[in-house]
Design a protein around this motif. Structure first.
Motif, PDB file in Angstrom:
ATOM      1  N   PHE A   1       5.680   1.929  -4.508  1.00 23.29           N
ATOM      2  CA  PHE A   1       6.291   1.572  -5.794  1.00 23.29           C
ATOM      3  C   PHE A   1       7.617   2.297  -5.997  1.00 23.29           C
ATOM      4  CE2 PHE A   1       1.661   1.295  -7.485  1.00 23.29           C
ATOM      5  CZ  PHE A   1       1.490   0.057  -6.880  1.00 23.29           C
ATOM      6  N   ALA A   2       7.658   3.574  -5.586  1.00 24.31           N
ATOM      7  CA  ALA A   2       8.827   4.426  -5.838  1.00 24.31           C
ATOM      8  C   ALA A   2       9.893   4.297  -4.758  1.00 24.31           C
ATOM      9  CB  ALA A   2       8.385   5.880  -5.959  1.00 24.31           C
ATOM     10  N   HIS A   3       9.708   3.345  -3.821  1.00 21.72           N
ATOM     11  CA  HIS A   3      10.677   3.116  -2.748  1.00 21.72           C
ATOM     12  C   HIS A   3      10.856   4.360  -1.886  1.00 21.72           C
ATOM     13  CE1 HIS A   3      11.741  -0.593  -4.894  1.00 21.72           C
ATOM     14  NE2 HIS A   3      11.769   0.138  -5.982  1.00 21.72           N
ATOM     15  N   GLN A   4       9.729   5.043  -1.624  1.00 19.46           N
ATOM     16  CA  GLN A   4       9.754   6.257  -0.815  1.00 19.46           C
ATOM     17  C   GLN A   4       8.784   6.170   0.358  1.00 19.46           C
ATOM     18  OE1 GLN A   4       9.247   9.800  -3.239  1.00 19.46           O
ATOM     19  NE2 GLN A   4      10.437   8.943  -4.912  1.00 19.46           N
ATOM     20  N   ASP A   5       8.458   4.951   0.791  1.00 24.51           N
ATOM     21  CA  ASP A   5       7.456   4.768   1.833  1.00 24.51           C
ATOM     22  C   ASP A   5       8.073   4.573   3.215  1.00 24.51           C
ATOM     23  OD1 ASP A   5       8.506   2.328   0.996  1.00 24.51           O
ATOM     24  OD2 ASP A   5       6.672   1.217   1.396  1.00 24.51           O
ATOM     25  N   GLU A   6       9.172   5.224   3.467  1.00 25.28           N
ATOM     26  CA  GLU A   6       9.821   5.112   4.766  1.00 25.28           C
ATOM     27  C   GLU A   6       9.076   5.934   5.820  1.00 25.28           C
ATOM     28  OE1 GLU A   6      14.064   6.008   4.347  1.00 25.28           O
ATOM     29  OE2 GLU A   6      13.806   5.645   2.203  1.00 25.28           O
ATOM     30  N   ALA A   7       9.160   5.509   7.071  1.00 27.21           N
ATOM     31  CA  ALA A   7       8.564   6.260   8.174  1.00 27.21           C
ATOM     32  C   ALA A   7       9.313   7.584   8.343  1.00 27.21           C
ATOM     33  CB  ALA A   7       8.628   5.446   9.457  1.00 27.21           C
ATOM     34  N   LEU A   8       8.564   8.662   8.544  1.00 21.14           N
ATOM     35  CA  LEU A   8       9.144   9.987   8.685  1.00 21.14           C
ATOM     36  C   LEU A   8       8.799  10.580  10.046  1.00 21.14           C
ATOM     37  CD1 LEU A   8       8.159  11.478   5.189  1.00 21.14           C
ATOM     38  CD2 LEU A   8      10.354  10.468   5.825  1.00 21.14           C
TER      39      LEU A   8
ATOM     40  N   ALA B   1      -5.648  -4.312 -10.553  1.00 16.18           N
ATOM     41  CA  ALA B   1      -5.443  -3.450 -11.718  1.00 16.18           C
ATOM     42  C   ALA B   1      -5.635  -4.288 -12.973  1.00 16.18           C
ATOM     43  CB  ALA B   1      -4.039  -2.835 -11.683  1.00 16.18           C
ATOM     44  N   PRO B   2      -6.826  -4.240 -13.589  1.00 10.21           N
ATOM     45  CA  PRO B   2      -7.114  -5.084 -14.751  1.00 10.21           C
ATOM     46  C   PRO B   2      -6.130  -4.838 -15.892  1.00 10.21           C
ATOM     47  CG  PRO B   2      -9.103  -4.028 -13.939  1.00 10.21           C
ATOM     48  CD  PRO B   2      -7.956  -3.378 -13.235  1.00 10.21           C
TER      49      PRO B   2
ATOM     50  N   GLY C   1      14.714  -4.732  -9.930  1.00 11.47           N
ATOM     51  CA  GLY C   1      14.788  -4.365  -8.526  1.00 11.47           C
ATOM     52  C   GLY C   1      14.067  -3.074  -8.208  1.00 11.47           C
ATOM     53  N   ILE C   2      13.876  -2.229  -9.224  1.00  5.56           N
ATOM     54  CA  ILE C   2      13.180  -0.954  -9.033  1.00  5.56           C
ATOM     55  C   ILE C   2      11.717  -1.086  -9.433  1.00  5.56           C
ATOM     56  CG2 ILE C   2      13.054   1.445  -9.812  1.00  5.56           C
ATOM     57  CD1 ILE C   2      16.105   1.359 -10.113  1.00  5.56           C
ATOM     58  N   THR C   3      11.465  -1.677 -10.590  1.00  3.77           N
ATOM     59  CA  THR C   3      10.109  -1.931 -11.047  1.00  3.77           C
ATOM     60  C   THR C   3       9.676  -3.282 -10.516  1.00  3.77           C
ATOM     61  OG1 THR C   3      10.448  -0.608 -13.039  1.00  3.77           O
ATOM     62  CG2 THR C   3       8.643  -2.189 -13.087  1.00  3.77           C
ATOM     63  N   THR C   4       8.863  -3.280  -9.480  1.00  2.00           N
ATOM     64  CA  THR C   4       8.581  -4.499  -8.721  1.00  2.00           C
ATOM     65  C   THR C   4       7.267  -5.181  -9.095  1.00  2.00           C
ATOM     66  OG1 THR C   4       7.604  -3.132  -6.978  1.00  2.00           O
ATOM     67  CG2 THR C   4       9.938  -3.722  -6.756  1.00  2.00           C
ATOM     68  N   ARG C   5       6.506  -4.608 -10.027  1.00  2.00           N
ATOM     69  CA  ARG C   5       5.260  -5.219 -10.495  1.00  2.00           C
ATOM     70  C   ARG C   5       5.302  -5.332 -12.010  1.00  2.00           C
ATOM     71  NH1 ARG C   5       0.334  -4.848  -7.393  1.00  2.00           N
ATOM     72  NH2 ARG C   5      -0.718  -4.751  -9.416  1.00  2.00           N
TER      73      ARG C   5
ATOM     74  N   ALA D   1       8.716   1.846 -16.975  1.00  2.00           N
ATOM     75  CA  ALA D   1       9.527   2.977 -16.525  1.00  2.00           C
ATOM     76  C   ALA D   1       8.550   4.021 -16.001  1.00  2.00           C
ATOM     77  CB  ALA D   1      10.359   3.527 -17.676  1.00  2.00           C
ATOM     78  N   PHE D   2       8.236   3.961 -14.707  1.00  2.71           N
ATOM     79  CA  PHE D   2       7.161   4.764 -14.152  1.00  2.71           C
ATOM     80  C   PHE D   2       7.689   6.039 -13.495  1.00  2.71           C
ATOM     81  CE2 PHE D   2       8.493   1.789 -10.851  1.00  2.71           C
ATOM     82  CZ  PHE D   2       8.607   2.601  -9.728  1.00  2.71           C
ATOM     83  N   HIS D   3       6.774   6.919 -13.166  1.00  4.48           N
ATOM     84  CA  HIS D   3       7.064   8.196 -12.525  1.00  4.48           C
ATOM     85  C   HIS D   3       7.916   7.985 -11.274  1.00  4.48           C
ATOM     86  CE1 HIS D   3       6.214  12.415 -11.659  1.00  4.48           C
ATOM     87  NE2 HIS D   3       5.831  12.110 -10.432  1.00  4.48           N
ATOM     88  N   GLY D   4       9.138   8.505 -11.276  1.00  8.07           N
ATOM     89  CA  GLY D   4      10.024   8.372 -10.127  1.00  8.07           C
ATOM     90  C   GLY D   4      10.973   7.193 -10.175  1.00  8.07           C
ATOM     91  N   SER D   5      10.807   6.303 -11.157  1.00 13.03           N
ATOM     92  CA  SER D   5      11.696   5.132 -11.214  1.00 13.03           C
ATOM     93  C   SER D   5      13.111   5.502 -11.628  1.00 13.03           C
ATOM     94  CB  SER D   5      11.132   4.079 -12.169  1.00 13.03           C
ATOM     95  OG  SER D   5      11.080   4.563 -13.503  1.00 13.03           O
TER      96      SER D   5
END
Length: 508
Positions: free
Chosen positions: A91-98, A345-346, A391-395, A400-404
């Motif tokens: 969600f936070a666009h931080q899921d890159e391979a490290l 997520a109900p 473009g940042i909040t994709t769902r 305005a979520f944690h890290g957005s």
């Protein structure tokens, strides 16, 4: 002979060029060669600021005799994630391979080109991740756009050790004189390195501000209570910093030690055995055991057992401070947890739980942190980030979520969102916030006043709302006391949250 002479001439010419453009800089450990990443921005990546053995305090890196090329990030410190946090990172666009490793204590610097004003203010970023995950080599943390758009500013980011490697909670390492909060020791080593070396990059060592989000915000708060007489840091920006209850919890250590064949007796032999295991095997054992946290440790060296009283009574570093949260901190964490547990997520109950978590874990903590500063005469500002960009909040269940806020503040939104294209309010808000942060770094005492931010006062409209629907590309002022109205009822809110969690778990 002619060929050798020509080669030497070419190399000498190239070295002279990089030196003339300020790309080769001499540090206490030797020269580092960076790059001109943008026409107005110089960049150095992966500079070692410390070296450390496993579960040992960081020390100064060895002196190098050759120039170090710093055009690629160093390794990330080992990460400990769960399925819930994996969803959050997505969600936070931080899921890159490290690329992970234990030799991860490096930092990155973005500085103005030498044609621009030098002797700049320095803004040091501390990443979040609950002290379990986080890395600097993520697109959202790229500092080039921040420096491009801000005169009189250098941006620095650094890695620090995490989870089992950052704070192992090992009984063998409990000591009255040595801390096992190794990640926090890494942070101090990085900030000290910047203090001692940043002048060579065009920075002013007497104008250093630290800024962090989530665990990074907590780190900024820890710095304030750990080093009350510090003269290095002149201002702090803390976004959602909450120390919690950092008591020694040796259960995760014991679980991992048993799993990797080091036994369940906390003695010197067990520690030696744990040091002999590969880092990857230790992380895998923690994941297999569903371990979520290795907690920070109260050691009365960095984290004091009376830390809350220290903040209340003013026994902390009194420098101008910005305290901030995001309006719906809990959204990504609750939604991620639901997706991990059930695959959906109900509506309503997910939102209701997220709202209470945002209030308990975000708003009320910021209220207390702001009050501690205000009551002890510290110049304080308080903000809440409220912007929602598609473009940042994709769902649709994320607001305005944690890290957005991170892609907006760093100005990296265009590199992490694939569609839709950035909006005009998105561009404008990013420029506005970067300007505010840079002005604070330049002069923490008055910088935000110049952009119209009133200093914090809970009884008047001094809550700076960034990206409010009434002004999506700027600031709207609101009432802190109204926002905090339920913070005197945290026990009741927690009880309601527990009931809602029970209901949610019963939904098929």
């Amino acid at each position: 002979m002619y060929s050798s002479t020509l080669a030497l001439a070419i190399l000498s010419s190239l070295f002279a060029t990089t030196t003339a453009t300020g790309l080769t800089v001499t540090t206490a450990q030797g020269a580092v060669a960076g790059s001109l990443v943008l026409p107005r921005v110089r960049q150095w990546l992966g500079i070692p600021f410390a070296t450390a053995g496993r579960w040992e305090a960081p020390t100064t890196p060895p002196v190098r005799t050759s120039t170090l090329t710093t055009t690629a990030y160093g390794k990330s410190c080992y990460q400990l994630t769960t399925l819930t946090t994996d969803y959050y990172l997505q969600f936070a666009h931080q899921d890159e391979a490290l690329t992970e490793g234990e030799d991860c204590l490096t930092l990155n610097i973005w500085a103005p080109s030498i044609s621009r004003p030098q002797n700049t203010a320095v803004l040091i970023w501390i990443y979040g991740g609950g002290f379990q995950f986080g890395a600097t080599d993520l697109k959202v943390y790229d500092g080039r756009n921040f420096v491009r758009d801000s005169d009189d500013l250098i941006v620095v980011t650094f890695n620090y050790r995490l989870n089992l490697f950052g704070q192992p909670n090992a009984p063998q390492l409990v000591s009255p004189t040595a801390s096992q909060n190794f990640g926090l020791l890494d942070q101090k080593a990085a900030i000290d390195w910047v203090k001692n070396n940043i002048a060579a990059f065009g920075g002013d060592p007497n104008r250093i501000t630290i800024w962090g989000q989530s665990a990074g915000g907590t780190s900024a708060d820890i710095w304030a209570q750990a080093y009350p007489t510090d003269t290095t840091v002149k201002g702090t920006i803390s976004s959602l910093g909450d120390l919690g209850s950092p008591t020694l919890d040796s259960a995760p250590w014991a679980t991992v030690a048993t799993a990797v064949g080091c036994g369940n007796t906390a003695d010197a032999a067990q520690l030696t055995c744990m040091k002999s295991k590969t880092a990857a095997s230790l992380i895998q054992a923690a994941k297999d055991a569903d371990i979520i946290f290795f907690k920070l440790v109260t050691d009365d060296i960095i984290i004091h057992s009376d830390w809350a009283n220290r903040m209340t009574t003013g026994n902390f570093l009194k420098v101008p401070t910005v305290v901030g949260t995001v309006q719906h901190e809990g959204d990504a964490l609750i939604v991620g947890g639901e997706l991990a547990a059930r695959g959906n997520a109900p509506p309503f109950i997910t939102t209701a739980r997220a709202d209470i978590l945002s209030q308990l874990g975000g708003t009320c903590g910021a209220s207390g942190a702001s009050a501690d500063r205000l009551n002890n005469g510290v110049t304080t500002w308080r903000y809440q980030y409220q912007a929602v960009f598609p473009g940042i909040t994709t769902r649709q269940d994320l607001r305005a979520f944690h890290g957005s806020d991170i892609p907006i503040i760093f100005g990296t939104f265009a590199s992490v969102q694939t569609s839709p294209a950035p909006t005009v309010p998105e561009l404008s808000l990013s420029l506005y916030v970067k300007n505010a942060w840079s002005k604070f770094a330049r002069n923490p005492a008055t910088g935000l006043t110049t952009v119209g931010w009133p200093t914090y006062n809970p009884s008047s409209d001094t809550l700076v709302q960034l990206g409010n629907v009434q002004n999506p590309d700027g600031v709207t002022l609101g009432s802190p006391s109204l926002l905090d109205a339920t913070c005197s009822h945290t026990a009741e809110l927690f009880s309601v949250l527990t009931q809602l969690n029970t209901i949610a778990s019963a939904i098929p």
